[in-house]
Design a protein around this motif. Structure first.
Motif, PDB file in Angstrom:
ATOM      1  N   VAL A 158       0.824  -1.216   0.000  1.00 29.78           N
ATOM      2  CA  VAL A 158       0.000   0.000   0.000  1.00 29.78           C
ATOM      3  C   VAL A 158       0.860   1.269   0.000  1.00 29.78           C
ATOM      4  O   VAL A 158       0.585   2.203  -0.771  1.00 29.78           O
ATOM      5  CB  VAL A 158      -0.986  -0.001   1.176  1.00 29.78           C
ATOM      6  CG1 VAL A 158      -1.716   1.340   1.270  1.00 29.78           C
ATOM      7  CG2 VAL A 158      -1.998  -1.134   1.023  1.00 29.78           C
ATOM      8  N   PRO A 159       1.915   1.367   0.833  1.00 32.23           N
ATOM      9  CA  PRO A 159       2.726   2.600   0.804  1.00 32.23           C
ATOM     10  C   PRO A 159       3.324   2.901  -0.567  1.00 32.23           C
ATOM     11  O   PRO A 159       3.370   4.066  -0.989  1.00 32.23           O
ATOM     12  CB  PRO A 159       3.819   2.319   1.846  1.00 32.23           C
ATOM     13  CG  PRO A 159       3.201   1.344   2.785  1.00 32.23           C
ATOM     14  CD  PRO A 159       2.348   0.458   1.916  1.00 32.23           C
ATOM     15  N   GLY A 160       3.782   1.871  -1.284  1.00 32.89           N
ATOM     16  CA  GLY A 160       4.330   2.099  -2.619  1.00 32.89           C
ATOM     17  C   GLY A 160       3.284   2.613  -3.582  1.00 32.89           C
ATOM     18  O   GLY A 160       3.556   3.494  -4.416  1.00 32.89           O
ATOM     19  N   ALA A 161       2.055   2.075  -3.477  1.00 26.39           N
ATOM     20  CA  ALA A 161       0.974   2.534  -4.342  1.00 26.39           C
ATOM     21  C   ALA A 161       0.626   3.994  -4.042  1.00 26.39           C
ATOM     22  O   ALA A 161       0.383   4.790  -4.958  1.00 26.39           O
ATOM     23  CB  ALA A 161      -0.251   1.643  -4.154  1.00 26.39           C
ATOM     24  N   ARG A 162       0.618   4.351  -2.761  1.00 27.03           N
ATOM     25  CA  ARG A 162       0.306   5.738  -2.396  1.00 27.03           C
ATOM     26  C   ARG A 162       1.426   6.686  -2.824  1.00 27.03           C
ATOM     27  O   ARG A 162       1.163   7.835  -3.184  1.00 27.03           O
ATOM     28  CB  ARG A 162       0.047   5.832  -0.896  1.00 27.03           C
ATOM     29  CG  ARG A 162      -1.179   5.033  -0.434  1.00 27.03           C
ATOM     30  CD  ARG A 162      -1.754   5.592   0.840  1.00 27.03           C
ATOM     31  NE  ARG A 162      -2.830   4.780   1.377  1.00 27.03           N
ATOM     32  CZ  ARG A 162      -4.080   4.785   0.930  1.00 27.03           C
ATOM     33  NH1 ARG A 162      -4.403   5.562  -0.094  1.00 27.03           N
ATOM     34  NH2 ARG A 162      -4.995   4.017   1.478  1.00 27.03           N
ATOM     35  N   GLU A 163       2.662   6.208  -2.790  1.00 25.89           N
ATOM     36  CA  GLU A 163       3.786   7.033  -3.273  1.00 25.89           C
ATOM     37  C   GLU A 163       3.641   7.278  -4.768  1.00 25.89           C
ATOM     38  O   GLU A 163       3.882   8.390  -5.252  1.00 25.89           O
ATOM     39  CB  GLU A 163       5.106   6.324  -2.963  1.00 25.89           C
ATOM     40  CG  GLU A 163       6.342   7.068  -3.407  1.00 25.89           C
ATOM     41  CD  GLU A 163       6.629   8.322  -2.601  1.00 25.89           C
ATOM     42  OE1 GLU A 163       7.534   9.078  -2.997  1.00 25.89           O
ATOM     43  OE2 GLU A 163       5.949   8.558  -1.569  1.00 25.89           O
ATOM     44  N   LEU A 164       3.258   6.262  -5.505  1.00 17.07           N
ATOM     45  CA  LEU A 164       2.989   6.428  -6.940  1.00 17.07           C
ATOM     46  C   LEU A 164       1.927   7.495  -7.156  1.00 17.07           C
ATOM     47  O   LEU A 164       2.079   8.388  -7.997  1.00 17.07           O
ATOM     48  CB  LEU A 164       2.540   5.097  -7.535  1.00 17.07           C
ATOM     49  CG  LEU A 164       1.944   5.145  -8.958  1.00 17.07           C
ATOM     50  CD1 LEU A 164       3.018   5.492  -9.973  1.00 17.07           C
ATOM     51  CD2 LEU A 164       1.293   3.802  -9.308  1.00 17.07           C
ATOM     52  N   ALA A 165       0.846   7.403  -6.384  1.00 14.71           N
ATOM     53  CA  ALA A 165      -0.269   8.341  -6.555  1.00 14.71           C
ATOM     54  C   ALA A 165       0.128   9.774  -6.226  1.00 14.71           C
ATOM     55  O   ALA A 165      -0.430  10.724  -6.785  1.00 14.71           O
ATOM     56  CB  ALA A 165      -1.443   7.909  -5.687  1.00 14.71           C
ATOM     57  N   ARG A 166       1.098   9.944  -5.331  1.00 11.65           N
ATOM     58  CA  ARG A 166       1.536  11.307  -4.982  1.00 11.65           C
ATOM     59  C   ARG A 166       2.270  11.986  -6.131  1.00 11.65           C
ATOM     60  O   ARG A 166       2.292  13.222  -6.219  1.00 11.65           O
ATOM     61  CB  ARG A 166       2.435  11.261  -3.738  1.00 11.65           C
ATOM     62  CG  ARG A 166       1.685  11.249  -2.430  1.00 11.65           C
ATOM     63  CD  ARG A 166       2.600  11.512  -1.251  1.00 11.65           C
ATOM     64  NE  ARG A 166       3.498  10.396  -0.998  1.00 11.65           N
ATOM     65  CZ  ARG A 166       3.201   9.373  -0.206  1.00 11.65           C
ATOM     66  NH1 ARG A 166       2.015   9.322   0.387  1.00 11.65           N
ATOM     67  NH2 ARG A 166       4.070   8.398  -0.005  1.00 11.65           N
ATOM     68  N   HIS A 167       2.859  11.196  -7.009  1.00 14.22           N
ATOM     69  CA  HIS A 167       3.717  11.781  -8.041  1.00 14.22           C
ATOM     70  C   HIS A 167       3.179  11.600  -9.462  1.00 14.22           C
ATOM     71  O   HIS A 167       3.419  12.460 -10.311  1.00 14.22           O
ATOM     72  CB  HIS A 167       5.116  11.183  -7.948  1.00 14.22           C
ATOM     73  CG  HIS A 167       5.791  11.435  -6.635  1.00 14.22           C
ATOM     74  ND1 HIS A 167       6.372  12.652  -6.325  1.00 14.22           N
ATOM     75  CD2 HIS A 167       5.962  10.642  -5.554  1.00 14.22           C
ATOM     76  CE1 HIS A 167       6.872  12.592  -5.104  1.00 14.22           C
ATOM     77  NE2 HIS A 167       6.652  11.382  -4.608  1.00 14.22           N
ATOM     78  N   ALA A 168       2.513  10.494  -9.739  1.00 14.32           N
ATOM     79  CA  ALA A 168       1.972  10.269 -11.082  1.00 14.32           C
ATOM     80  C   ALA A 168       0.712  11.103 -11.248  1.00 14.32           C
ATOM     81  O   ALA A 168      -0.203  11.029 -10.416  1.00 14.32           O
ATOM     82  CB  ALA A 168       1.672   8.788 -11.293  1.00 14.32           C
ATOM     83  N   PRO A 169       0.628  11.908 -12.294  1.00 15.39           N
ATOM     84  CA  PRO A 169      -0.450  12.903 -12.398  1.00 15.39           C
ATOM     85  C   PRO A 169      -1.851  12.335 -12.593  1.00 15.39           C
ATOM     86  O   PRO A 169      -2.824  13.000 -12.270  1.00 15.39           O
ATOM     87  CB  PRO A 169      -0.030  13.745 -13.605  1.00 15.39           C
ATOM     88  CG  PRO A 169       0.915  12.891 -14.382  1.00 15.39           C
ATOM     89  CD  PRO A 169       1.610  12.032 -13.385  1.00 15.39           C
ATOM     90  N   HIS A 170      -1.976  11.121 -13.121  1.00 16.47           N
ATOM     91  CA  HIS A 170      -3.313  10.582 -13.416  1.00 16.47           C
ATOM     92  C   HIS A 170      -3.479   9.207 -12.773  1.00 16.47           C
ATOM     93  O   HIS A 170      -3.828   8.234 -13.433  1.00 16.47           O
ATOM     94  CB  HIS A 170      -3.526  10.471 -14.925  1.00 16.47           C
ATOM     95  CG  HIS A 170      -3.233  11.737 -15.677  1.00 16.47           C
ATOM     96  ND1 HIS A 170      -4.017  12.865 -15.555  1.00 16.47           N
ATOM     97  CD2 HIS A 170      -2.230  12.055 -16.532  1.00 16.47           C
ATOM     98  CE1 HIS A 170      -3.512  13.830 -16.320  1.00 16.47           C
ATOM     99  NE2 HIS A 170      -2.432  13.365 -16.907  1.00 16.47           N
ATOM    100  N   SER A 171      -3.234   9.145 -11.466  1.00 12.67           N
ATOM    101  CA  SER A 171      -3.260   7.853 -10.785  1.00 12.67           C
ATOM    102  C   SER A 171      -4.280   7.825  -9.660  1.00 12.67           C
ATOM    103  O   SER A 171      -4.578   8.849  -9.041  1.00 12.67           O
ATOM    104  CB  SER A 171      -1.879   7.511 -10.234  1.00 12.67           C
ATOM    105  OG  SER A 171      -1.455   8.509  -9.326  1.00 12.67           O
TER     106      SER A 171
END
Length: 271
Positions: free
Chosen positions: A217-230
């Motif tokens: 889950v933390p990795g997915a949330r890190e992705l969402a913080r930076h990827a513009p359409h996630s």
């Protein structure tokens, strides 16, 4: 069922195409499974057949060394995995427009790498329990290394076969070959983890699905913080078993995502 030659390797491929009964055509969707004992069959009834019945062009394939695809001793690094997929799409005549990639576990990692390396080929991503952070991948490598030691010279496959457990014997033998007779562990260990800059480079829409109790889950949330359409969707009560344990909810999310992709595709054509 078909064997397709791509990147000098014979890949086992399944393609499901439901006949169109009018309305908008579906999107081409490629499924990518996880490591070692996994293969395309884990997607078949859970997500692939429902997606095909919804009108989408579905492609499933066994990754290099897995399932019924050829098992060479080398070539399990990220760059080769991306090249395997892109040349496979070309061999299938599917490199003329971007596709949707759906990856489970390590297959999700490969899908994201593909989107970074070839953004022209990827219209969207669904990452199911995908390892996106360094610590989890390090733990996975430790687990694989321990499993390799346990399987080296083991009589388990022959003992399973002797009692009629043929599927379990086959999976165990495949795991032994992959872990002890190929460069898979070393190739994965040589790869670098994703960074925030990598995530920021992802331009296609991304849906990351994780179980509530998953370490990912933390990795997915890190992705969402930076990827513009996630978007991150966390399924309650589940861990790393989302594909099997949360099939119904996952299927609903996947079909809704693909339906939205169809609408966006239609709007792009009519503008």
């Amino acid at each position: 069922m078909a064997d397709i030659l791509a990147n000098s390797l014979r890949f086992h491929v399944q393609r499901l195409r439901a006949p169109q009964a009018g309305g908008d055509p579906g999107v081409t969707t490629v499924f990518m499974h996880g490591l070692v004992v996994d293969n395309l069959s884990s997607f078949y009834c859970t997500l692939a057949v429902p997606a095909a019945r919804a009108g989408h062009d579905v492609v499933l394939y066994d990754l290099r060394g897995h399932g019924r695809t050829e098992r060479p001793p080398t070539g399990y690094d990220i760059a080769t995995a991306v090249r395997d997929l892109t040349t496979l799409l070309a061999a299938l005549g599917l490199d003329d427009r971007p596709v949707q990639l759906i990856g489970n576990s390590y297959g999700g990692t490969l899908a994201l790498h593909t989107a970074l390396a070839r953004p022209d080929l990827v219209a969207g991503l669904i990452l199911i329990e995908a390892p996106l952070s360094g610590p989890w991948i390090e733990n996975m490598l430790d687990t694989l290394s321990v499993a390799a030691i346990g399987l080296e010279g083991s009589r388990v496959p022959s003992e399973l076969a002797s009692i009629g457990a043929r599927k379990a014997a086959r999976l165990t033998a495949t795991a032994d070959e992959l872990l002890n007779r190929t460069t898979l562990i070393d190739d994965i260990a040589a790869g670098r983890p994703f960074t925030a800059d990598d995530f920021a480079e992802v331009r296609c829409p991304v849906l990351a699905v994780c179980g509530e109790h998953s370490e990912l889950v933390p990795g997915a949330r890190e992705l969402a913080r930076h990827a513009p359409h996630s978007t991150v969707r966390v399924l309650p009560g589940l861990g790393h078993d989302v594909l099997q344990g949360g099939t119904a909810e996952l299927r609903e999310a996947v079909l809704a995502w693909l339906g939205q992709a169809v609408r966006q595709q239609f709007e792009a054509v009519t503008v």
